[in-house]
Design an enzyme around this catalytic site. Structure first.
Site, PDB file in Angstrom:
ATOM      1  N   SER A 104       0.585  -1.472  -0.245  1.00 26.45           N
ATOM      2  CA  SER A 104      -0.245   0.326  -0.241  1.00 26.45           C
ATOM      3  C   SER A 104       0.696   1.188  -0.008  1.00 26.45           C
ATOM      4  CB  SER A 104      -1.155   0.142   0.963  1.00 26.45           C
ATOM      5  OG  SER A 104      -1.669  -1.026   0.763  1.00 26.45           O
ATOM      6  N   HIS A 156      -3.330   0.857  -4.545  1.00 29.66           N
ATOM      7  CA  HIS A 156      -2.797  -0.537  -5.141  1.00 29.66           C
ATOM      8  C   HIS A 156      -3.262  -0.043  -7.001  1.00 29.66           C
ATOM      9  CE1 HIS A 156      -1.782  -3.360  -1.867  1.00 29.66           C
ATOM     10  NE2 HIS A 156      -2.625  -2.115  -1.057  1.00 29.66           N
ATOM     11  N   HIS A 179      -5.490  -8.917  -1.548  1.00 26.56           N
ATOM     12  CA  HIS A 179      -5.220  -9.205   0.419  1.00 26.56           C
ATOM     13  C   HIS A 179      -6.969  -9.891   0.212  1.00 26.56           C
ATOM     14  CE1 HIS A 179      -3.856  -5.258  -0.101  1.00 26.56           C
ATOM     15  NE2 HIS A 179      -3.141  -5.253   0.761  1.00 26.56           N
ATOM     16  N   TYR A 225      -8.455 -10.328   2.675  1.00 26.01           N
ATOM     17  CA  TYR A 225      -9.992  -9.123   3.249  1.00 26.01           C
ATOM     18  C   TYR A 225     -10.925  -8.597   1.745  1.00 26.01           C
ATOM     19  CZ  TYR A 225      -6.965  -4.939   2.626  1.00 26.01           C
ATOM     20  OH  TYR A 225      -6.433  -4.059   2.161  1.00 26.01           O
ATOM     21  N   GLU A 226     -10.519  -8.552   1.033  1.00 24.65           N
ATOM     22  CA  GLU A 226     -10.785  -8.333  -0.544  1.00 24.65           C
ATOM     23  C   GLU A 226     -11.649  -9.681  -0.686  1.00 24.65           C
ATOM     24  OE1 GLU A 226      -8.569  -5.739  -3.132  1.00 24.65           O
ATOM     25  OE2 GLU A 226      -6.907  -6.678  -1.878  1.00 24.65           O
ATOM     26  N   ALA A 244       2.738  -2.598   4.125  1.00 25.54           N
ATOM     27  CA  ALA A 244       2.837  -0.929   4.600  1.00 25.54           C
ATOM     28  C   ALA A 244       2.025  -1.580   6.130  1.00 25.54           C
ATOM     29  CB  ALA A 244       1.789   0.302   4.618  1.00 25.54           C
ATOM     30  N   MET A 275      -1.663  -6.784   6.900  1.00 27.98           N
ATOM     31  CA  MET A 275      -2.938  -7.953   6.795  1.00 27.98           C
ATOM     32  C   MET A 275      -2.337  -8.377   5.138  1.00 27.98           C
ATOM     33  SD  MET A 275      -5.427  -4.764   7.135  1.00 27.98           S
ATOM     34  CE  MET A 275      -5.464  -3.704   8.410  1.00 27.98           C
ATOM     35  N   SER A 276      -0.804  -8.741   4.708  1.00 28.89           N
ATOM     36  CA  SER A 276      -0.390  -9.232   4.086  1.00 28.89           C
ATOM     37  C   SER A 276       0.650  -9.780   4.094  1.00 28.89           C
ATOM     38  CB  SER A 276      -0.735  -8.162   2.579  1.00 28.89           C
ATOM     39  OG  SER A 276       0.843  -7.404   2.905  1.00 28.89           O
ATOM     40  N   ASN A 304       2.345   3.886  10.060  1.00 26.54           N
ATOM     41  CA  ASN A 304       1.862   4.287  11.331  1.00 26.54           C
ATOM     42  C   ASN A 304       1.938   3.511  12.779  1.00 26.54           C
ATOM     43  OD1 ASN A 304      -0.109   2.365   9.974  1.00 26.54           O
ATOM     44  ND2 ASN A 304      -1.193   2.320  12.163  1.00 26.54           N
ATOM     45  N   HIS A 317      -6.098   4.967   6.529  1.00 28.84           N
ATOM     46  CA  HIS A 317      -5.903   4.645   5.377  1.00 28.84           C
ATOM     47  C   HIS A 317      -4.647   5.218   4.811  1.00 28.84           C
ATOM     48  CE1 HIS A 317      -4.660   1.618   2.528  1.00 28.84           C
ATOM     49  NE2 HIS A 317      -5.288   2.454   1.394  1.00 28.84           N
TER      50      HIS A 317
HETATM   51  N1  HPA Z   1      -2.532  -2.994  11.476  1.00 26.91           N
HETATM   52  C1  HPA Z   1      -2.796  -3.098  10.577  1.00 26.91           C
HETATM   53  N2  HPA Z   1      -2.750  -3.666   9.108  1.00 26.91           N
HETATM   54  C2  HPA Z   1      -2.018  -1.890   8.378  1.00 26.91           C
HETATM   55  C3  HPA Z   1      -1.730  -0.986   9.797  1.00 26.91           C
HETATM   56  C4  HPA Z   1      -2.031  -1.087  11.211  1.00 26.91           C
HETATM   57  O1  HPA Z   1      -1.867  -0.916  11.954  1.00 26.91           O
HETATM   58  N3  HPA Z   1      -1.082   0.040   9.168  1.00 26.91           N
HETATM   59  C5  HPA Z   1      -0.447  -0.474   7.988  1.00 26.91           C
HETATM   60  N4  HPA Z   1      -1.622  -1.129   7.412  1.00 26.91           N
END
Ligand code: HPA
Length: 278
Positions: A33, A64, A86, A88-89, A116, A217-218, A241, A253
């Site tokens: 991402s 993406h 992903h 989750y999609e 990310a 998440m990947s 973050n 996001h």
């Molecule tokens: N949590 C989960 N997935 C993420 C995060 C997060 O804080 N930041 C970027 N992808």
């Protein structure tokens, strides 16, 4: 949705890609991402839109792009996923990891996978780079392992080892390159969840307690598939973050995409440096 792919189906995808590029890539690059701009430095590229590749999962997520960029970078022939799908999609694990199966059949030997991630380790701040020294396959260990289903013996064994998922030689080289370019990096443990909701403060305290430094998440599904067939893997998290262990701030996001702007030049330096040395 397809739960499993046969070798014939994987090779159908391989053929579709071969028909659209003159290159024989040796290095695969998956861009997470906000990190897709790393592909912009590829020379004399062939572009293949995900829409034009059979079975290929397309990401619906902002940040993406959704195309393969195949060409030269630092003298190496690379195949780059500008955007990834992903779990989750709504894709199956087999669909999420199909690109790695295809890369292996195309002749790729090294996979550089980026993402990310949220910082669980309190030392990390947005914009930091963390090399994956290991992972916690949270998403896989509870049943969603991408290798579930008939084993494809042409790729690897039923019960593949994961003791060294991340190649130590590549990791050391990448760390040295970062040091030589005055980039402060960390090595740590990435935990993969399914998402798409971000973690609750209690989730994060749990993840910290079990030894995770960064959360995302990947990546882990792709790495398990890559290791199944013996690809050498370098994993890089761009910290986007701070994970919020005490519940005082929120995660968005947009924040993840914003951090990508700082991270792309840093990751580009590291990836270019590494490619010039392998
Ligand atoms: N949590 C989960 N997935 C993420 C995060 C997060 O804080 N930041 C970027 N992808």
């Amino acid at each position: 949705m397809k739960e499993y792919f046969t070798l014939a189906e994987i090779d159908e995808v391989v053929q579709a890609i071969r028909n659209n590029t003159k290159y024989k890539p040796k290095v695969g690059l998956i861009l997470g991402s906000g990190l897709g701009d790393l592909a912009n430095s590829i020379e004399d590229p062939d572009f293949i839109s995900y829409k034009n590749i059979p079975y290929w999962p397309t990401s619906t997520v902002h940040g993406h792009t959704g195309q393969l960029v195949i060409g030269k970078l630092e003298g190496q022939t690379v195949i780059t996923m500008q955007g990834r799908a992903h779990y989750y999609e709504g894709y199956s694990m087999a669909e999420v990891t199909l690109p790695v199966r295809v890369m292996q059949r195309l002749g790729v030997e090294i996979l550089i996978v980026t993402n990310a991630a949220g910082a669980i380790n309190p030392e990390y701040v947005p914009g930091d780079v963390m090399f994956l020294s290991d992972h916690i396959a949270m998403i896989a260990m509870t049943g969603n392992n991408p290798l579930r289903g008939p084993n494809l013996d042409e790729f690897g064994p039923r019960f593949p080892d994961m003791s060294q998922a991340y190649d130590r030689v590549l990791l050391e080289k990448a760390r040295k390159i970062a040091d030589n370019n005055n980039l402060n990096t960390f090595s740590g443990v990435y935990v993969s969840l399914s998402g798409p909701s971000f973690e609750s403060p209690a989730d994060l305290r749990f993840l910290r307690a079990i030894g995770a430094d960064a959360v995302g998440m990947s990546t882990v599904p792709e790495v398990i598939i890559a290791r199944h067939s013996g690809l050498r893997v370098l994993g890089i998290s761009g910290i986007s973050n701070k994970a919020n262990l005490d519940g005082t701030t929120i995660t968005t996001h947009d924040e993840v995409l914003e951090a990508g702007k700082v991270l792309v030049p840093r990751l580009t330096t590291i990836v270019r440096g590494l490619l010039s040395e392998i």
